[in-house]
Design a protein around this motif. Structure first.
Motif, PDB file in Angstrom:
ATOM      1  N   ALA A 548       0.839  -1.203   0.000  1.00 16.47           N
ATOM      2  CA  ALA A 548       0.000   0.000   0.000  1.00 16.47           C
ATOM      3  C   ALA A 548       0.875   1.253   0.000  1.00 16.47           C
ATOM      4  CB  ALA A 548      -0.924  -0.015   1.212  1.00 16.47           C
ATOM      5  N   GLU A 549       1.972   1.212   0.782  1.00 16.44           N
ATOM      6  CA  GLU A 549       2.890   2.350   0.815  1.00 16.44           C
ATOM      7  C   GLU A 549       3.545   2.575  -0.549  1.00 16.44           C
ATOM      8  OE1 GLU A 549       4.212   1.712   5.517  1.00 16.44           O
ATOM      9  OE2 GLU A 549       5.583   1.196   3.882  1.00 16.44           O
ATOM     10  N   LEU A 550       3.957   1.481  -1.174  1.00 13.17           N
ATOM     11  CA  LEU A 550       4.588   1.581  -2.490  1.00 13.17           C
ATOM     12  C   LEU A 550       3.613   2.104  -3.532  1.00 13.17           C
ATOM     13  CD1 LEU A 550       6.638  -1.745  -2.494  1.00 13.17           C
ATOM     14  CD2 LEU A 550       7.600   0.568  -2.529  1.00 13.17           C
ATOM     15  N   GLU A 551       2.362   1.699  -3.426  1.00 10.88           N
ATOM     16  CA  GLU A 551       1.353   2.153  -4.382  1.00 10.88           C
ATOM     17  C   GLU A 551       1.164   3.663  -4.283  1.00 10.88           C
ATOM     18  OE1 GLU A 551      -2.979   0.651  -6.031  1.00 10.88           O
ATOM     19  OE2 GLU A 551      -2.405   0.207  -3.967  1.00 10.88           O
ATOM     20  N   LEU A 552       1.095   4.170  -3.057  1.00 10.37           N
ATOM     21  CA  LEU A 552       0.971   5.615  -2.854  1.00 10.37           C
ATOM     22  C   LEU A 552       2.188   6.343  -3.414  1.00 10.37           C
ATOM     23  CD1 LEU A 552      -0.540   5.902   0.750  1.00 10.37           C
ATOM     24  CD2 LEU A 552      -1.628   6.573  -1.408  1.00 10.37           C
ATOM     25  N   GLU A 553       3.363   5.788  -3.148  1.00  4.26           N
ATOM     26  CA  GLU A 553       4.610   6.397  -3.636  1.00  4.26           C
ATOM     27  C   GLU A 553       4.630   6.436  -5.159  1.00  4.26           C
ATOM     28  OE1 GLU A 553       9.462   5.809  -3.160  1.00  4.26           O
ATOM     29  OE2 GLU A 553       8.088   4.614  -1.926  1.00  4.26           O
ATOM     30  N   ALA A 554       4.168   5.330  -5.785  1.00  5.60           N
ATOM     31  CA  ALA A 554       4.124   5.269  -7.254  1.00  5.60           C
ATOM     32  C   ALA A 554       3.145   6.297  -7.803  1.00  5.60           C
ATOM     33  CB  ALA A 554       3.733   3.859  -7.702  1.00  5.60           C
ATOM     34  N   HIS A 555       1.993   6.483  -7.139  1.00  2.29           N
ATOM     35  CA  HIS A 555       1.002   7.461  -7.595  1.00  2.29           C
ATOM     36  C   HIS A 555       1.561   8.874  -7.526  1.00  2.29           C
ATOM     37  CE1 HIS A 555      -2.532   4.502  -6.623  1.00  2.29           C
ATOM     38  NE2 HIS A 555      -1.819   4.149  -7.677  1.00  2.29           N
ATOM     39  N   GLU A 556       2.307   9.154  -6.438  1.00  3.00           N
ATOM     40  CA  GLU A 556       2.916  10.480  -6.304  1.00  3.00           C
ATOM     41  C   GLU A 556       3.941  10.723  -7.414  1.00  3.00           C
ATOM     42  OE1 GLU A 556       4.562  10.786  -2.412  1.00  3.00           O
ATOM     43  OE2 GLU A 556       2.626  10.638  -1.382  1.00  3.00           O
ATOM     44  N   LEU A 557       4.775   9.733  -7.671  1.00  6.90           N
ATOM     45  CA  LEU A 557       5.798   9.874  -8.710  1.00  6.90           C
ATOM     46  C   LEU A 557       5.179  10.000 -10.103  1.00  6.90           C
ATOM     47  CD1 LEU A 557       8.352   7.210  -7.395  1.00  6.90           C
ATOM     48  CD2 LEU A 557       8.754   9.677  -7.548  1.00  6.90           C
ATOM     49  N   ALA A 558       4.021   9.354 -10.296  1.00  5.28           N
ATOM     50  CA  ALA A 558       3.356   9.385 -11.599  1.00  5.28           C
ATOM     51  C   ALA A 558       2.491  10.622 -11.782  1.00  5.28           C
ATOM     52  CB  ALA A 558       2.504   8.126 -11.770  1.00  5.28           C
ATOM     53  N   GLY A 559       2.229  11.318 -10.679  1.00  7.28           N
ATOM     54  CA  GLY A 559       1.380  12.505 -10.766  1.00  7.28           C
ATOM     55  C   GLY A 559      -0.105  12.200 -10.729  1.00  7.28           C
ATOM     56  N   GLY A 560      -0.466  10.994 -10.299  1.00  6.83           N
ATOM     57  CA  GLY A 560      -1.879  10.619 -10.206  1.00  6.83           C
ATOM     58  C   GLY A 560      -2.028   9.123 -10.060  1.00  6.83           C
ATOM     59  N   PRO A 561      -3.224   8.660  -9.660  1.00  7.95           N
ATOM     60  CA  PRO A 561      -3.438   7.224  -9.454  1.00  7.95           C
ATOM     61  C   PRO A 561      -3.453   6.452 -10.770  1.00  7.95           C
ATOM     62  CG  PRO A 561      -5.490   8.429  -9.185  1.00  7.95           C
ATOM     63  CD  PRO A 561      -4.424   9.462  -9.341  1.00  7.95           C
ATOM     64  N   PHE A 562      -2.994   5.215 -10.699  1.00  9.37           N
ATOM     65  CA  PHE A 562      -3.074   4.307 -11.840  1.00  9.37           C
ATOM     66  C   PHE A 562      -2.957   2.877 -11.303  1.00  9.37           C
ATOM     67  CE2 PHE A 562       1.434   4.759 -11.172  1.00  9.37           C
ATOM     68  CZ  PHE A 562       2.015   3.568 -11.582  1.00  9.37           C
ATOM     69  N   ASN A 563      -3.310   1.935 -12.137  1.00  8.33           N
ATOM     70  CA  ASN A 563      -3.249   0.520 -11.759  1.00  8.33           C
ATOM     71  C   ASN A 563      -1.837  -0.009 -12.014  1.00  8.33           C
ATOM     72  OD1 ASN A 563      -3.466  -2.222 -11.418  1.00  8.33           O
ATOM     73  ND2 ASN A 563      -5.254  -2.480 -12.728  1.00  8.33           N
ATOM     74  N   LEU A 564      -1.117  -0.318 -10.941  1.00 14.65           N
ATOM     75  CA  LEU A 564       0.275  -0.762 -11.080  1.00 14.65           C
ATOM     76  C   LEU A 564       0.383  -2.083 -11.831  1.00 14.65           C
ATOM     77  CD1 LEU A 564       0.510   1.413  -8.796  1.00 14.65           C
ATOM     78  CD2 LEU A 564       2.398   0.061  -7.888  1.00 14.65           C
ATOM     79  N   SER A 565      -0.709  -2.823 -11.910  1.00 13.86           N
ATOM     80  CA  SER A 565      -0.687  -4.112 -12.603  1.00 13.86           C
ATOM     81  C   SER A 565      -1.050  -3.988 -14.076  1.00 13.86           C
ATOM     82  CB  SER A 565      -1.657  -5.094 -11.934  1.00 13.86           C
ATOM     83  OG  SER A 565      -1.303  -5.294 -10.585  1.00 13.86           O
ATOM     84  N   SER A 566      -1.418  -2.783 -14.501  1.00 19.50           N
ATOM     85  CA  SER A 566      -1.823  -2.586 -15.891  1.00 19.50           C
ATOM     86  C   SER A 566      -0.613  -2.218 -16.746  1.00 19.50           C
ATOM     87  CB  SER A 566      -2.875  -1.474 -15.987  1.00 19.50           C
ATOM     88  OG  SER A 566      -3.079  -1.104 -17.334  1.00 19.50           O
ATOM     89  N   THR A 567      -0.257  -3.121 -17.655  1.00 23.55           N
ATOM     90  CA  THR A 567       0.881  -2.859 -18.549  1.00 23.55           C
ATOM     91  C   THR A 567       0.622  -1.623 -19.402  1.00 23.55           C
ATOM     92  OG1 THR A 567       1.418  -5.212 -18.626  1.00 23.55           O
ATOM     93  CG2 THR A 567       2.276  -3.842 -20.408  1.00 23.55           C
TER      94      THR A 567
END
Length: 912
Positions: A548-567
């Motif tokens: 969950a922490e990594l997902e939040l970190e990834a969303h911040e780096l990406a500039g918005g939410p996205f599905n980390l499992s979606s290629t």
């Protein structure tokens, strides 16, 4: 062509279809009812001609599958200009397929690729198995596959084309055909090519300078060629570089496709003359009908003659007198094939339903013991039958032959029977003969070696959720199926044994390594391992929190939410939104987000690094911390993996349910999973691991004096290498230098390039190449071994371990540099990896023999890579380790000492 054995014949069925159709258009052949038969007749005629020309050759016909291929995904206009298939041709496809089947010729169709790719892949596999290949086609693209062992034949014109023939026809050698097609394009397939480059210009460029790669490296030399338009050609090529690269990709026949079929599926034709007569009558091919009817079975050509069919006599044993008669047969035979039928593939849950055996080809019996469907006949008592079989199955003198007999061992162990006197296992016979040629299940082996299509389980049991277990299948169907299993096992054994005896030391590999290991693995599987489900549940929650922490970190780096499992979403964010460099593309032309790509990007960008960690933890959670507790067997309270002897190309064991080989050891979370593998109360876990075994094998194989001396003197090999490579004294080697030397030592045996080494140790490519050069200066024997191994592999198509196990290399002579280099890396590494596998297998047998007689309260519970794991009574740990060390170290005699390190602990992590 080599005279050693008949060539493998690969027929381009799709090419046959169109050529036959258009060749027959003028005659417009039809039946009396008006059904078109021109293409049917011409295709059949070409096949009959081909079979007569190559009467002893295995043959397969390959057709294009319906739907798009990867080329269409990359270039939607590919073949877009082709007109739709004429109705008259479409109507004749199924009849052509029916005739091919009746001729007994295997027919292959693979989705997502073209027939050319399937043929190219099979051709290279055949070459690697030292077979010549004849490809029957009229397609000029196939000329790229021609080499010393691959020839084209045009059955319509009866002309052969070898390497010299390609040069004569096209003016260039086979290795430039792809470049030729890419430069001038192909109107039939709608390959664009380079605008302004026709056939003459393409030839002038290729004959004058060389390949497309050479052209782009020497654009300034093109005007000197002097042909018309030569001066403007460099600009055209530069402006259309992407188009040339695309055309090259579209024109390249893939030779490394993952297929559902292999060489073993290409067989001698086995025609059904009755079916052929019916089909020929239907399509009014009167002369062929007359020919077959007059000839009868004796008049078939060698190519059309079926493999000798064996009449079968299968019995269902329901009476004691019948069983007694068969038990006498088994005792008198000296050896017999044996099989069990059960309720489950899970050996820990399977209940015995019946047993079958065979003592001579075509004659077998099935003894049903627990069929309980409504109306099932009375059967002999299971316990009584097993009591009578027990002395035979446990006899060392009476040899048992099975197919994957380890499973039968595990099932019968539940009934108090320990199979002894293992004569052979046909799965292992096939695996040792050629680990990569085909699958090693019974159905595949029967088709390959006996040209026999077995009754499949789904045929008698159904599919999916409605599939019956064996106890529910009526004896009318169950008995022939079960008896056939024993019969085919015996016939395979009689077929495979002489093949093994004729090939070097392969029969020794089977009898000295693989067969003795079968009962050892059976015991390990039944022993199982104890795991702490509570600890795993706790770890799973902690991983969930971290995810969950990594997902939040990834969303911040990406500039918005996205599905980390979606290629797709990840591709958009990384390469479109953030503009990261595209390192590699998928076969469909999209930017790749594969693991190795993300790892390279993670060196410079934060988001890929987060994605990698998230992926790794997600896999750990789903594969281990969540799943392992669910795999605990209710009866034993332990998990029971399945070890596979016939899965890997090199001889290494693999495991499944759970896969113990893939638990990470380099990450904190991976090591924590090992903490969950615990010792029972009063016991300790002991892990004994071979140290640097592949480097030691390299020293032995290469005979390099520097390596031999370093290992003989017990030196730290990585420190010794660092001292030589970095030109410092041994006691002055830094931690970083040792780490780099370790990367060099292990990297080179896996074929790592200077680029790969540079990336791994964080230096420039030039420095990495200097380190590699210093390494080979220090250990010249290693360089010599690598060069000799490549050359030997190219000559014979395979490499061997110290003990004679073989690994065939289908791509070792590929013209594609990347595929050839990959095969060369495998050629260098496989003897080391395979020898390491052989050594630990021999060690397992030695240790198991000792444990059986030693009186120690200890048992082997796991094998993972170069490591054996035991449960040992706490009071006996020290004495146990003192004995295990020499046993494992003496499993093989090399020119350097083998070193085993053993530790004990309350769990696997502590002992590792």
């Amino acid at each position: 062509m080599s005279a050693q054995k008949p060539p493998v014949i690969l027929v381009d069925g799709s090419s046959y279809l169109y050529r036959a159709f258009f060749a027959s258009q003028q005659a417009d052949l039809r039946t009396a009812e008006g059904f078109p038969t021109g293409a049917v007749r011409v295709v059949t005629s070409m096949l009959r001609s081909l079979l007569k020309q190559y009467p002893d050759s295995p043959v397969a016909v390959v057709f294009d599958a319906k739907g798009k291929t990867f080329r269409d995904e990359v270039y939607p206009e590919y073949k877009a200009q082709r007109p739709p298939m004429p109705d008259d041709l479409r109507d004749q496809i199924e009849p052509i397929h029916d005739i091919i089947r009746a001729m007994g010729i295997p027919m292959f169709v693979e989705e997502g690729v073209e027939a050319d790719d399937v043929i190219g892949t099979l051709a290279r596999q055949a070459e690697a198995s030292c077979c010549d290949v004849v490809i029957s086609t009229g397609d000029k693209d196939m000329a790229q596959l021609v080499d010393a062992k691959v020839t084209l034949i045009n059955t319509m014109t009866d002309t052969l084309m070898d390497v010299d023939g390609v040069k004569e026809k096209f003016g260039i050698p086979p290795e430039l055909i792809i470049d030729y097609l890419a430069l001038m394009g192909d109107k039939v397939d709608n390959i664009p090519g380079v605008p302004g480059v026709g056939e003459k210009t393409a030839l002038a460029l290729l004959q004058g300078i060389g390949s497309i790669k050479d052209l782009y490296e020497n654009l300034d030399k093109i005007p000197d060629l002097g042909f018309r338009g030569a001066k403007s050609m460099p600009k055209k090529l530069e402006e259309n570089r992407e188009m040339a690269e695309l055309s090259y990709m579209l024109a390249t026949i893939k030779t490394d496709v993952e297929l559902h079929v292999g060489l073993g599926d290409i067989t001698l034709p086995a025609p059904d003359s009755g079916k052929l007569i019916d089909l020929f009558q239907r399509f009014e091919f009167k002369s062929w009908v007359r020919e077959l009817e007059e000839a009868g079975d004796e008049g078939l050509t060698a190519a059309e003659e079926p493999v000798a069919a064996i009449e079968t006599e299968y019995e269902t044993v329901l009476e004691q007198a019948e069983l007694d008669r068969w038990l006498d047969k088994l005792r008198a035979a000296g050896s017999f094939a044996f099989d069990t039928e059960t309720t489950s593939l899970n050996y820990m849950e399977a209940e015995l339903v019946g047993v079958s055996f065979a003592v001579e080809a075509g004659k077998a019996a099935y003894v049903p013991l627990a069929h309980d469907y409504v109306g099932a006949p009375d059967q002999l008592d299971r316990n009584a039958v097993l009591a009578q079989l027990k002395p035979l199955l446990e006899s060392e003198e009476l040899k048992k032959i099975g197919q994957h007999i380890k499973y039968d061992m595990n099932v019968l162990a539940k009934y108090g029977i320990e199979i002894r006197g293992l004569g052979s296992d046909t799965m292992l016979e096939s695996y040792v003969l050629n680990s990569t040629a085909s699958r090693h299940d019974m159905d595949s082996l029967a088709q390959r070696y006996l040209n026999h299509e077995t009754v499949s389980f789904e045929t008698i049991a159904g599919k999916g959720k409605k599939q019956l277990t064996f106890n529910q299948i009526e004896l009318e169907q169950a008995s022939p199926y079960a008896a056939e299993d024993a019969d085919i096992t015996l016939r395979l054994h009689e077929t495979l044994t002489p093949k093994l005896e004729a090939e070097g030391d392969l029969i020794k590999v089977l009898h000295d390594i693989e067969l003795p290991l079968v009962p050892v693995l059976s015991r390990i599987e039944r022993n199982g391992a104890l795991v702490d489900a509570t600890l795993l549940a706790k770890q799973s929650k902690e991983i969930e929190k971290r995810l969950a922490e990594l997902e939040l970190e990834a969303h911040e780096l990406a500039g918005g939410p996205f599905n980390l499992s979606s290629t797709k979403q990840l591709q958009e964010i990384l390469f479109e939104k953030q503009g990261l460099p595209v390192k590699k593309k998928t076969p469909k032309g999209a930017p790749s987000t594969a693991e190795e790509v993300l790892q390279e990007l993670a060196l410079d960008y934060p988001l890929p690094k987060v994605i990698i960690e998230h992926r790794g933890l997600s896999k750990l959670k789903s594969t281990y911390t969540d799943k392992l507790p669910l795999m605990i067997n209710k009866a034993s309270g332990r998990i029971h993996t399945s070890y596979h002897q016939a899965n890997t190309a090199t001889g290494r064991l693999s495991s499944s349910d759970p896969n113990l080989q893939n638990i990470p050891v380099r990450t904190t979370e991976g090591r924590r999973i090992r903490q969950a593998f615990i010792a029972p109360e009063g016991y300790k876990i002991v892990a004994a691991d071979y140290s640097q075994i592949e480097l030691r094998i390299m020293a032995h194989l290469s005979g390099d004096k520097g390596l031999l001396d370093a290992f003989a003197q017990g030196e730290d090999i990585h420190r010794a290498t660092a001292a030589e490579v970095f030109k410092v004294k041994v006691d002055e080697v830094t931690t970083d230098q040792r780490r780099s030397a370790k990367a060099i030592n292990f990297g080179l045996i896996y074929g790592m390039s200077a680029f790969g080494l540079a990336k791994q140790i964080g230096v420039g490519r030039k420095d990495a190449q200097t380190y590699i050069d210093h390494y080979f200066e220090t250990y010249p024997g290693v360089q010599r071994y690598m060069d000799d191994t490549r050359e030997r592999a190219r000559e014979q198509g395979y490499v061997e371990t110290i003990f004679g196990r073989r690994l065939y290399l289908p791509e070792i002579n590929a013209r594609n540099p990347m595929r050839r280099q990959a095969a060369e890396r495998t050629a260098i590494n496989a003897p080391m990896q395979g020898t390491a596998a052989d050594i630990i297998k021999k060690a397992m047998v030695k240790v198991d023999d000792w444990l059986t007689d030693s009186g120690f309260d200890a048992r082997m519970i796991m094998q993972v890579h170069d490591e054996l794991v035991f449960e040992v009574r706490e009071s006996e740990v020290e004495a146990f380790m003192a004995k295990v060390h020499p046993l494992m170290e003496q499993a093989a005699s090399l020119d350097v000492p083998l070193l085993v390190e053993a530790e004990a602990g309350d769990n696997w992590e502590q002992a590792h």
